[in-house]
Write an enzyme that holds these catalytic residues in place. Structure first.
Site, mmCIF file in Angstrom:
data_model
loop_
_atom_site.group_PDB
_atom_site.id
_atom_site.type_symbol
_atom_site.label_atom_id
_atom_site.label_comp_id
_atom_site.label_asym_id
_atom_site.label_seq_id
_atom_site.Cartn_x
_atom_site.Cartn_y
_atom_site.Cartn_z
ATOM 1 C CG HIS A 508 31.212 -11.292 22.923
ATOM 2 N ND1 HIS A 508 31.724 -12.566 23.051
ATOM 3 C CD2 HIS A 508 32.291 -10.489 22.763
ATOM 4 C CE1 HIS A 508 33.044 -12.519 22.983
ATOM 5 N NE2 HIS A 508 33.409 -11.268 22.792
ATOM 6 C CD GLU A 509 32.537 -6.991 21.341
ATOM 7 O OE1 GLU A 509 33.365 -6.443 22.098
ATOM 8 O OE2 GLU A 509 32.825 -7.982 20.643
ATOM 9 C CG HIS A 512 34.908 -7.807 25.924
ATOM 10 N ND1 HIS A 512 35.849 -8.656 26.455
ATOM 11 C CD2 HIS A 512 34.684 -8.240 24.652
ATOM 12 C CE1 HIS A 512 36.162 -9.576 25.537
ATOM 13 N NE2 HIS A 512 35.474 -9.347 24.441
ATOM 14 C CG HIS A 515 36.485 -8.150 32.455
ATOM 15 N ND1 HIS A 515 37.263 -8.942 31.637
ATOM 16 C CD2 HIS A 515 37.004 -8.308 33.699
ATOM 17 C CE1 HIS A 515 38.193 -9.543 32.350
ATOM 18 N NE2 HIS A 515 38.056 -9.182 33.612
#
Ligand SMILES: [Zn+2]
Length: 729
Positions: A508-509, A512, A515
């Site tokens: 998940h991190e 980011h 992104h």
């Protein structure tokens, strides 16, 4: 979400739970305005770091640098703003909008590093500086956003926009700058502006205090156990870790279980002693509501009152309506309706789950009915019986460095063609932090990645990502990005094993991070993760899907002793079990999200009436009861008194915790797209990068989603994934 005008303050939005912030990076001065003298700074933060990609040089920064640097940087920023305002030329996009965008570089440098450390590696000195600096920063950004001469220039450019020829990104920068100033109060009367400034300053103080009290409350309410026999059920490694924590805290011979920031505590399922489970659970939910120095309830009451009053100054009925102006969902009703539509099915699922747990308790000889402190323990037993899945059988396959390098990085290479190289030359703020160079698909340099995995007493709970340096074509900067997690650290010499939950958090991190790495913007304030609060968690959540992808698993999920790849049937069980216990898992999140909306749907009169800690409790109780969910059995993931997402920052995730569910809808629908289109392929990765990950905050979010998926987002895949509806065969 990031405001370029408020970048320094936005930097303080590093929140517990997962959050991202976004800060303007450094650049050589593009000086449109030579008329007004700009003072020059001194000290480390006066200029960009000499290290690769301007990565912060932690070997040269000391705690005493921050306070003077903040003061100088604000002074310089003020001079830059004065130069824009005093420019004798008529306002243009370049001499006003771009000049504003590129102002405040030293302030961003110091705030970026400072808030990274207050989140991940704080100490008493930094805490004291934070207390002193937060209201100053708040006043500073207010002075800019509420500067009438500055707004007049911005408005002149904005009003002329139809006649100007601009790129879409220029147009977006202009629109965001204008809307942000209006949102800050640029159109208010002078008296109203003064009141907004006073409210902002007070909110800043209150929320900083909330955050600091909570860190202390978490420490103070750790569970201390004298007798090892009480810890029956815990693994030897967990007991050793508890002994070490006790020793580190000056209690050798005892055992200390540190509090995680959520209501439920991950160690509860292992604990055989029911009384001890109840004690730990109660220390968790009452960590900050027992009176004394760390009680946060009076702060909450005042924050809610001030937010409602501020919204009213803008003619809005409540804070939620005011705060959601730039969200993908746009207004509270859309978000609340989206959640309420799921309540009946969710409540029924919660009741069915409780019944199954009570049957399990009875079957195993218990003479009690399930309470929240029993829930996870008996859910684990039902899970094992129903799915034959033992979490402790899973953990040996997930070692932290292998998960990162052979799992997360492997996924990124397969989807996007990016590659990684560990480096040892960069100074770090803590010895547990590791750094990597990230190369793009054409082997060119893409950015630098910092990884800070382990739980520490001086680290905020949860996990988050942010930038040390923001990508910007205007500045010529490439991203320098960090991920912070709170994985319990194994004792020295033990393998560093990670629960599957934390494995998913790592993916998940890094979602980011991607992104941020794939940002392709001219302006730092629109770059990478600088997106709406209810969009920013979408690209990260979607990357969790690859943690259990068979090809990815085969590469990283290897037994730490035997090297054997995790058996396929164990993964099949993890998958099957993922729909289990969703009445609890989805329920606790939705209750927190709806509680957030309750606090922020108050009128000024209603909010002002909640003026004592007891009334805070009463309001919370009433609000939770009204939800129609089984809140006694499934308490919210955070109670108000430790809900740092919404109370530890002047804005933060307030009226925004629903974002995790909203983005889950986008996420689950996107997973469906990936599966329908062949899964882990470069073609799919490149398409996602082109349509979503590289777009920053430059586009309408629905349009972005349509460009990716070829249709509107649909909630059905989320409901199927949560087991609330049967998948259509
Ligand atoms: Zn996140």
């Amino acid at each position: 979400m990031k405001s370029h005008l408020l970048a320094a303050v936005a930097a303080s939005a590093l929140l517990a739970g997962c959050a991202t912030t976004n800060q303007v990076a450094d650049m050589p001065m593009t000086d449109n305005v030579a008329e007004t003298a700009i003072p020059s700074g001194t000290g480390y933060f006066a200029k960009a770091s000499d290290l690769p990609l301007h990565a912060p040089d932690f070997s040269k920064i000391s705690d005493t640098d921050y306070a003077p640097a903040f003061d100088q940087a604000m002074e310089i920023h003020n001079a830059e703003i004065a130069a824009i305002v005093n420019n004798p030329e008529a306002p243009t996009f370049d001499n006003t909008i771009v000049a504003l965008e590129t102002s405040g570089k030293m302030l961003n440098r110091v705030a970026t590093v400072f808030y990274a450390l207050t989140g991940a590696n704080t100490n008493d000195t930094l805490q004291a500086i934070d207390t002193e600096v937060s209201p100053k920063l708040s006043a500073h950004s207010d002075a800019i956003t509420l500067n009438p001469e500055l707004f007049a220039r911005v408005k002149a450019v904005y009003d002329n926009r139809a006649a100007m020829s601009m790129t879409p990104e220029d147009a977006k920068l202009l629109e965001e700058t204008y809307k942000e100033m209006v949102h800050a109060g640029a159109m208010l009367t002078p008296d109203q502006k003064e009141r907004v400034k006073a409210i902002n300053s007070r909110l800043s103080t209150l929320t900083t205090e909330f955050s600091q009290r909570l860190i202390e409350a978490n420490k103070e309410n750790a569970l201390v156990v004298d007798d090892k026999a009480m810890l029956a059920g815990l693994s030897e490694a967990e007991i050793a870790a508890a002994a070490k924590t006790a020793a580190d805290r000056g209690m050798p011979g005892k055992y200390v279980i540190a509090l995680q920031n959520t209501t439920q505590q991950p160690i509860l399922p292992s604990m055989e002693n029911r009384a001890l489970r109840e004690k730990l659970f109660k220390q968790s939910i009452h960590r900050a509501d027992q009176g004394g120095a760390n009680d946060t309830r009076a702060l909450i009451a005042e924050v809610a009152k001030l937010r409602a009053e501020k919204a009213a100054l803008f003619g809005q009925p409540d804070w939620a309506t005011y705060a959601m102006y730039d969200r993908m969902a746009q207004n509270p009703k859309t978000a609340i309706d989206f959640m309420n539509a799921m309540v009946p099915a969710l409540a029924a699922t919660q009741r069915a789950e409780a019944a199954a747990l009570n049957a399990e308790i009875k079957a195993s000889g218990g003479d009690f009915t399930v309470k929240p402190w029993d829930w996870d323990r008996y859910a684990e037993k039902v899970r094992m019986a129903k799915y034959d899945l033992d979490e402790s059988a899973v953990k040996p396959y997930f070692e932290v460095t292998r998960t990162l390098e052979d799992g997360v990085f492997f996924m990124a290479e397969k989807l996007y063609g990016v590659t990684f190289e560990k480096r040892t030359d960069l100074p770090v703020y803590h010895p547990d932090v590791t750094t990597y160079t990230v190369f793009d698909k054409d082997k060119s340099l893409l950015g630098i990645f910092y990884f800070d995995p382990f739980q520490r007493d001086n680290k905020r709970g949860g996990a988050w990502m942010s930038n040390f340096v923001e990508q910007s074509h205007l500045y010529g900067t490439k991203p320098v990005i960090y991920n912070v997690l709170n994985i319990p650290k194994a004792p020295e010499g033990e393998p560093q094993l990670v629960s599957f939950d934390n494995v998913e958090t790592m993916f998940h991190e890094f979602g980011h991070a991607l992104h941020g790495f794939f940002a392709d913007q001219k302006y730092a304030s629109l770059s990478g993760t600088a997106t709406a609060r209810d969009f920013v968690e979408y690209p990260s959540q979607v990357h969790e899907m690859w943690a259990s992808d068979p090809a990815v698993l085969a590469n990283y999920a290897r037994h730490h002793e035997t090297g054997e790849v995790i058996p396929g049937e164990l993964i099949a069980k993890i998958e099957a079990a993922s729909k289990f216990n969703q009445g609890y898992a989805l329920g606790e999140t939705m209750e927190a999200a709806l509680l957030d909306m309750k606090w922020h749907s108050l009128s000024p009169q209603e909010a002002a009436a909640i003026d004592t800690p007891e009334k805070v409790d009463a309001f919370e109780r009433k609000s939770l009861t009204e939800l129609g969910l089984e809140v006694e059995l499934v308490p919210p993931r955070y109670r108000s008194s430790y809900f740092s997402h919404i109370f530890s920052d002047p804005t933060g995730y307030s009226a925004g915790y629903y974002s995790y569910l909203w983005t889950e809808m986008l996420d689950r629908d996107s997973r469906k797209w990936f599966r329908e289109n062949g899964g882990l392929t470069r073609a799919n990765g490149d398409h996602y990068r082109a349509t979503v990950l590289s777009r920053g905050g430059t586009m309408d979010y629905f349009e972005m989603f349509r460009n990716f998926a070829g249709r509107e987002p649909d909630v059905t895949p989320m409901l199927e994934a949560r087991g609330l509806v049967e998948p259509v065969k």
